[in-house]
Write a protein that holds these residues in place. Structure first.
Motif, PDB file in Angstrom:
ATOM      1  N   ASN A 542     -18.857 -12.296 -16.946  1.00  0.00           N
ATOM      2  CA  ASN A 542     -19.595 -13.157 -17.728  1.00  0.00           C
ATOM      3  C   ASN A 542     -20.230 -12.924 -19.060  1.00  0.00           C
ATOM      4  O   ASN A 542     -21.150 -13.442 -19.357  1.00  0.00           O
ATOM      5  CB  ASN A 542     -20.841 -13.589 -16.697  1.00  0.00           C
ATOM      6  N   ILE A 543     -19.904 -11.450 -19.398  1.00  0.00           N
ATOM      7  CA  ILE A 543     -20.449 -10.905 -20.570  1.00  0.00           C
ATOM      8  C   ILE A 543     -19.430 -11.671 -21.691  1.00  0.00           C
ATOM      9  O   ILE A 543     -18.427 -10.879 -21.568  1.00  0.00           O
ATOM     10  CB  ILE A 543     -20.703  -9.584 -20.660  1.00  0.00           C
ATOM     11  N   LEU A 544     -19.725 -12.370 -22.486  1.00  0.00           N
ATOM     12  CA  LEU A 544     -18.800 -12.943 -23.340  1.00  0.00           C
ATOM     13  C   LEU A 544     -18.780 -12.299 -24.888  1.00  0.00           C
ATOM     14  O   LEU A 544     -18.035 -12.739 -25.658  1.00  0.00           O
ATOM     15  CB  LEU A 544     -19.139 -14.468 -23.311  1.00  0.00           C
ATOM     16  N   ASP A 545     -19.798 -11.398 -24.947  1.00  0.00           N
ATOM     17  CA  ASP A 545     -19.648 -10.803 -26.143  1.00  0.00           C
ATOM     18  C   ASP A 545     -19.733  -9.440 -26.182  1.00  0.00           C
ATOM     19  O   ASP A 545     -20.335  -8.427 -26.942  1.00  0.00           O
ATOM     20  CB  ASP A 545     -21.129 -11.111 -26.927  1.00  0.00           C
ATOM     21  N   GLY A 546     -19.052  -8.871 -25.207  1.00  0.00           N
ATOM     22  CA  GLY A 546     -18.923  -7.369 -25.071  1.00  0.00           C
ATOM     23  C   GLY A 546     -17.794  -6.565 -25.756  1.00  0.00           C
ATOM     24  O   GLY A 546     -17.146  -7.429 -26.732  1.00  0.00           O
ATOM     25  N   PRO A 547     -17.587  -5.472 -25.883  1.00  0.00           N
ATOM     26  CA  PRO A 547     -16.656  -4.792 -26.485  1.00  0.00           C
ATOM     27  C   PRO A 547     -15.444  -4.966 -25.938  1.00  0.00           C
ATOM     28  O   PRO A 547     -15.316  -5.271 -24.900  1.00  0.00           O
ATOM     29  CB  PRO A 547     -17.192  -3.222 -26.366  1.00  0.00           C
ATOM     30  N   TYR A 548     -14.255  -4.811 -26.858  1.00  0.00           N
ATOM     31  CA  TYR A 548     -12.912  -4.926 -26.589  1.00  0.00           C
ATOM     32  C   TYR A 548     -12.863  -6.383 -25.715  1.00  0.00           C
ATOM     33  O   TYR A 548     -12.044  -6.277 -24.508  1.00  0.00           O
ATOM     34  CB  TYR A 548     -12.438  -3.792 -25.750  1.00  0.00           C
ATOM     35  N   LEU A 549     -13.421  -7.292 -26.117  1.00  0.00           N
ATOM     36  CA  LEU A 549     -13.126  -8.470 -25.192  1.00  0.00           C
ATOM     37  C   LEU A 549     -12.048  -8.848 -24.976  1.00  0.00           C
ATOM     38  O   LEU A 549     -11.727  -9.516 -23.843  1.00  0.00           O
ATOM     39  CB  LEU A 549     -13.994  -9.762 -25.989  1.00  0.00           C
ATOM     40  N   ASP A 550     -11.111  -8.690 -25.772  1.00  0.00           N
ATOM     41  CA  ASP A 550      -9.677  -9.366 -25.484  1.00  0.00           C
ATOM     42  C   ASP A 550      -8.971  -8.285 -24.505  1.00  0.00           C
ATOM     43  O   ASP A 550      -7.953  -8.760 -23.940  1.00  0.00           O
ATOM     44  CB  ASP A 550      -8.893  -9.482 -26.956  1.00  0.00           C
ATOM     45  N   SER A 551      -9.239  -7.005 -24.821  1.00  0.00           N
ATOM     46  CA  SER A 551      -8.381  -6.074 -23.852  1.00  0.00           C
ATOM     47  C   SER A 551      -9.114  -5.342 -22.951  1.00  0.00           C
ATOM     48  O   SER A 551      -8.278  -4.649 -22.114  1.00  0.00           O
ATOM     49  CB  SER A 551      -7.988  -5.028 -25.077  1.00  0.00           C
ATOM     50  N   ALA A 552     -10.275  -5.298 -22.767  1.00  0.00           N
ATOM     51  CA  ALA A 552     -10.900  -4.431 -21.590  1.00  0.00           C
ATOM     52  C   ALA A 552     -10.854  -5.146 -20.382  1.00  0.00           C
ATOM     53  O   ALA A 552     -10.410  -6.639 -20.250  1.00  0.00           O
ATOM     54  CB  ALA A 552     -12.572  -4.688 -21.942  1.00  0.00           C
ATOM     55  N   ASN A 553     -10.957  -4.507 -19.318  1.00  0.00           N
ATOM     56  CA  ASN A 553     -10.792  -5.069 -18.021  1.00  0.00           C
ATOM     57  C   ASN A 553     -11.973  -5.791 -17.612  1.00  0.00           C
ATOM     58  O   ASN A 553     -13.085  -5.460 -17.950  1.00  0.00           O
ATOM     59  CB  ASN A 553     -10.599  -3.821 -16.832  1.00  0.00           C
ATOM     60  N   GLY A 554     -11.934  -6.839 -16.555  1.00  0.00           N
ATOM     61  CA  GLY A 554     -12.783  -7.601 -16.088  1.00  0.00           C
ATOM     62  C   GLY A 554     -13.726  -6.743 -14.963  1.00  0.00           C
ATOM     63  O   GLY A 554     -13.472  -5.753 -14.591  1.00  0.00           O
ATOM     64  N   CYS A 555     -14.597  -7.644 -14.068  1.00  0.00           N
ATOM     65  CA  CYS A 555     -15.154  -7.279 -13.059  1.00  0.00           C
ATOM     66  C   CYS A 555     -14.061  -6.982 -11.725  1.00  0.00           C
ATOM     67  O   CYS A 555     -13.233  -7.547 -11.659  1.00  0.00           O
ATOM     68  CB  CYS A 555     -16.211  -8.117 -12.689  1.00  0.00           C
ATOM     69  N   GLN A 556     -14.236  -5.803 -11.289  1.00  0.00           N
ATOM     70  CA  GLN A 556     -13.445  -5.230 -10.108  1.00  0.00           C
ATOM     71  C   GLN A 556     -14.023  -5.798  -8.950  1.00  0.00           C
ATOM     72  O   GLN A 556     -13.509  -5.582  -7.732  1.00  0.00           O
ATOM     73  CB  GLN A 556     -13.381  -3.864 -10.165  1.00  0.00           C
ATOM     74  N   ASN A 557     -15.230  -6.350  -8.843  1.00  0.00           N
ATOM     75  CA  ASN A 557     -15.945  -6.531  -7.801  1.00  0.00           C
ATOM     76  C   ASN A 557     -15.694  -8.001  -7.193  1.00  0.00           C
ATOM     77  O   ASN A 557     -16.360  -8.561  -6.102  1.00  0.00           O
ATOM     78  CB  ASN A 557     -17.408  -6.395  -7.502  1.00  0.00           C
ATOM     79  N   LEU A 558     -14.908  -8.927  -7.788  1.00  0.00           N
ATOM     80  CA  LEU A 558     -14.810 -10.036  -7.500  1.00  0.00           C
ATOM     81  C   LEU A 558     -14.371 -10.435  -6.039  1.00  0.00           C
ATOM     82  O   LEU A 558     -14.928 -11.422  -5.334  1.00  0.00           O
ATOM     83  CB  LEU A 558     -13.781 -10.948  -8.514  1.00  0.00           C
ATOM     84  N   GLN A 559     -13.491  -9.804  -5.786  1.00  0.00           N
ATOM     85  CA  GLN A 559     -12.886  -9.811  -4.194  1.00  0.00           C
ATOM     86  C   GLN A 559     -13.566  -8.887  -3.255  1.00  0.00           C
ATOM     87  O   GLN A 559     -13.076  -8.910  -1.799  1.00  0.00           O
ATOM     88  CB  GLN A 559     -11.326  -9.736  -4.143  1.00  0.00           C
ATOM     89  N   CYS A 560     -14.565  -8.286  -3.523  1.00  0.00           N
ATOM     90  CA  CYS A 560     -14.925  -7.281  -2.835  1.00  0.00           C
ATOM     91  C   CYS A 560     -16.317  -7.806  -1.975  1.00  0.00           C
ATOM     92  O   CYS A 560     -17.014  -8.035  -2.935  1.00  0.00           O
ATOM     93  CB  CYS A 560     -15.324  -5.985  -3.794  1.00  0.00           C
ATOM     94  N   THR A 561     -16.382  -7.547  -0.718  1.00  0.00           N
ATOM     95  CA  THR A 561     -17.438  -8.081  -0.018  1.00  0.00           C
ATOM     96  C   THR A 561     -18.686  -7.174   0.116  1.00  0.00           C
ATOM     97  O   THR A 561     -19.685  -7.295   0.556  1.00  0.00           O
ATOM     98  CB  THR A 561     -16.977  -8.483   1.582  1.00  0.00           C
ATOM     99  N   SER A 562     -18.331  -5.911  -0.065  1.00  0.00           N
ATOM    100  CA  SER A 562     -19.573  -4.987   0.009  1.00  0.00           C
ATOM    101  C   SER A 562     -20.072  -4.643  -1.499  1.00  0.00           C
ATOM    102  O   SER A 562     -20.855  -3.513  -1.302  1.00  0.00           O
ATOM    103  CB  SER A 562     -18.759  -3.608   0.648  1.00  0.00           C
ATOM    104  N   ARG A 563     -19.542  -5.028  -2.372  1.00  0.00           N
ATOM    105  CA  ARG A 563     -20.210  -4.328  -3.639  1.00  0.00           C
ATOM    106  C   ARG A 563     -20.785  -5.831  -4.389  1.00  0.00           C
ATOM    107  O   ARG A 563     -20.086  -6.896  -4.110  1.00  0.00           O
ATOM    108  CB  ARG A 563     -18.863  -3.999  -4.739  1.00  0.00           C
ATOM    109  N   VAL A 564     -21.763  -5.708  -5.094  1.00  0.00           N
ATOM    110  CA  VAL A 564     -22.565  -6.751  -5.620  1.00  0.00           C
ATOM    111  C   VAL A 564     -21.743  -7.482  -6.947  1.00  0.00           C
ATOM    112  O   VAL A 564     -20.966  -6.451  -7.789  1.00  0.00           O
ATOM    113  CB  VAL A 564     -23.729  -6.123  -6.452  1.00  0.00           C
ATOM    114  N   CYS A 565     -21.590  -8.562  -7.056  1.00  0.00           N
ATOM    115  CA  CYS A 565     -20.867  -9.180  -7.999  1.00  0.00           C
ATOM    116  C   CYS A 565     -21.419 -10.565  -8.365  1.00  0.00           C
ATOM    117  O   CYS A 565     -21.908 -11.311  -7.402  1.00  0.00           O
ATOM    118  CB  CYS A 565     -19.276  -9.346  -7.795  1.00  0.00           C
TER     119      CYS A 565
END
Ligand code: FES
Length: 570
Positions: A542-565
């Protein structure tokens, strides 16, 4: 009689025998006699501590695999969160299972607590200065007090995994008071829900980045000088000091385990053509190392253009000439990895040429203590490394950018485009601001030889752990930082790590689940991490103005039930 024979064995032989024992057997051996006790607690046997695995009965030293296998099923926090979320579940059906889980959980907590307490009480005080790795991932018994003691007693710790533990900011007081974590290369705080900005500030202080009281970045005199002069575009890099021992230190750094795998890949290549431009096997960092190693190529090999300091000078296109390895480097063999003394190596040149508009004559030779030599060809008189102010290049690694900045005294801006349309560092001002900071901490760190970083102790001289002087400057050596799920982290915490050039060695940053961070704050921090590439950067989608917007990786917790997202449940 047998016992006597064993006692008569020299200590060296006994040490060799002990080296085949696991921690449990070593502890048992330590109870035989005083001499065995001394030998069993020799520091070389206790470089890696895996108390969580030991509590489970896995007494082998190399247990990283076990952690990954069991992480999802057995971590406490995951269990508690699932339990909390599943309020509507049928209690009758799950009652038996939950009881068994709770019994097992309580048993594990007891086991771990016992081992951790014994470890802190009897083991770590004796071997703390030798400890390099502490893996507490998914620990159920780890407390703030224990971690505080670890920081205090293990000043040379390099790897610390605290994934999914209940530790809070309090534990990191050890960083602030003892500077115990100032040599950390790897810090994993994934899933540590109670970590806040205060921990990052303590970490920053441990690395000598900030003042502990103010929490603000300390700006050195030279930085102030730079800030005031940057308006006038004055060179700010002092090369004379920075080049000291540069090559030797880089050699030591590259020998590290992290790059060994890449070297193995290089070894398997065709030795007649060690550098193949665009070779998929080599990433930028490795290619640069290879270039420096064999004097084949320079850090500017990928530069697409150079703009000079002269206001009247137009942008000059410089095309990369195809490398003829056999002609340029007759003796360069890939197996000669890193020359010990760069000056003894052959002088090999790599040419940049603008065939279109300029005659092909050499204007100036450029060499650096890093061991590579670069000829500037086809540039008009007066244009060269001493006058280049802006460099526009494409696809360079952070390390290459750093090398350019370090070796070109007049260059105060590198515009490194990672793709045809996206400029890697979003704004030129960012680069300008971070130019000075790129080099100073890196070079300060590089000045220290490997021996200084890892004091060695002779056999038998078990020592009391060294307490580092709080005023002593530390290496900013952090390479891996994961704050995944630490949702309380804000821009302020990141900003505290940005002082004095930030974390120049950082190559992996995971901020998945850090919902309070903004694009601006992240951009500022990342711009200080000169070795951090987009492929190893993770942050909230949801950070749309972060660095390397086109090439950086997104959030890794989307499918994770034990981590905040912020998108969990979508
Ligand atoms: Fe925002 Fe995961 S934290 S997408």
């Amino acid at each position: 009689e047998e016992c006597l024979e064993i006692e008569q064995l020299p200590d060296e032989v006994l040490l060799n025998i002990f080296s085949y024992l696991n921690p449990q057997d070593l502890c048992r051996s330590a109870q035989v006699c005083r001499n065995w006790n001394k030998l069993a607690f020799h520091g070389s046997f206790w470089k890696n501590l895996y108390p969580v695995q030991w509590a489970k009965g896995h007494w082998d030293y190399h247990l990283g695999d076990y952690v990954e296998e069991e992480e999802e099923e057995e971590n406490v926090m995951g269990f508690l969160m699932v339990k909390r979320l599943d309020e509507d579940a049928d209690i009758d059906e799950s009652e038996g299972i939950e009881e068994r889980q709770e019994d097992s959980w309580a048993y594990q907590v007891r086991q771990e607590s016992q081992i951790l307490t014994d470890m802190i009480k009897y083991l770590v005080p004796r071997v703390g200065s030798f400890v390099r790795t502490c893996n507490f991932a998914y620990s159920k018994g780890l407390s703030n007090g224990i971690l505080y003691r670890i920081f205090s007693l293990c000043p040379n710790m390099e790897y610390l995994d605290l994934t999914q533990t209940r530790i809070t900011d309090l534990a990191f007081k050890g960083l602030e008071q003892r500077k115990g974590g100032c040599k950390l290369h790897h810090l994993d705080l994934s899933g540590c829900l109670y970590i806040t900005d205060r921990t990052l500030k303590r970490l920053a202080y441990s690395y000598g980045v900030t003042n502990p009281k103010s929490g603000h970045s300390e700006v050195s005199d030279s930085e102030r000088q730079y800030d005031s002069k940057s308006q006038q575009h004055q060179p700010v890099v002092e090369l004379s000091e920075e080049r000291t021992n540069d090559f030797h230190d880089k050699f030591e750094y590259w020998k590290s385990e992290k790059l060994q795998k890449q070297w193995d890949e290089i070894d398997s290549l065709d030795t007649k053509h060690p550098i193949v431009p665009g070779n998929k096997l080599l990433d930028n960092v490795t290619a640069l190392e290879l270039c420096v190693t064999n004097h084949v190529d320079g850090p500017l090999s990928h530069c697409s253009s150079v703009v000079t300091r002269s206001e009247s000078a137009d942008k000059i296109s410089v095309k990369q000439k195809e490398i003829d390895i056999e002609n340029c480097v007759p003796n360069a063999v890939i197996s000669e990895k890193m020359p010990i003394n760069a000056k003894e190596e052959q002088d090999t040149h790599f040419h940049l040429e603008d065939r279109a508009s300029l005659p092909g004559k050499t204007v100036r030779n450029f060499s650096s203590d890093a061991g590579f030599h670069l000829n500037w060809t086809s540039l008009p008189a007066g244009v060269g490394p001493d006058t280049a102010r802006y460099i526009h290049c494409q696809g360079l690694s952070s390390r290459m950018v750093q090398d350019i900045l370090k070796n070109l005294p007049s260059c105060d801006m590198v515009n490194n485009s990672t793709s045809g349309r996206h400029v890697g560092r979003k704004c030129c001002c960012d680069i300008e601001r971070t130019t000075r900071c790129h080099t100073k901490p890196m070079c300060d760190a590089l000045k220290k030889t490997n021996n200084e970083r890892e004091p060695r102790t002779e056999y038998g001289s078990q020592t009391v752990p060294q307490r580092l002087d709080p005023g002593q400057p530390c290496d900013c050596s952090l390479e891996f930082l994961s704050l995944s799920g630490c949702f309380q982290i804000t821009d302020e915490g990141l900003r505290s790590l940005s002082g004095r050039g930030g974390l120049p060695y950082l190559v992996h940053l995971d901020l998945s689940g850090c919902m309070k961070i903004t694009g601006g704050g992240l951009d500022e921090f990342v711009s200080r991490c000169i070795m951090l590439g987009p492929e190893n950067l993770f942050y909230c989608d949801n950070i749309l103005d972060g660095p390397y917007l086109d090439s950086a990786n997104g959030c890794q917790n989307l499918q994770c039930t034990s981590r905040v997202c912020c998108r969990s449940g979508e």
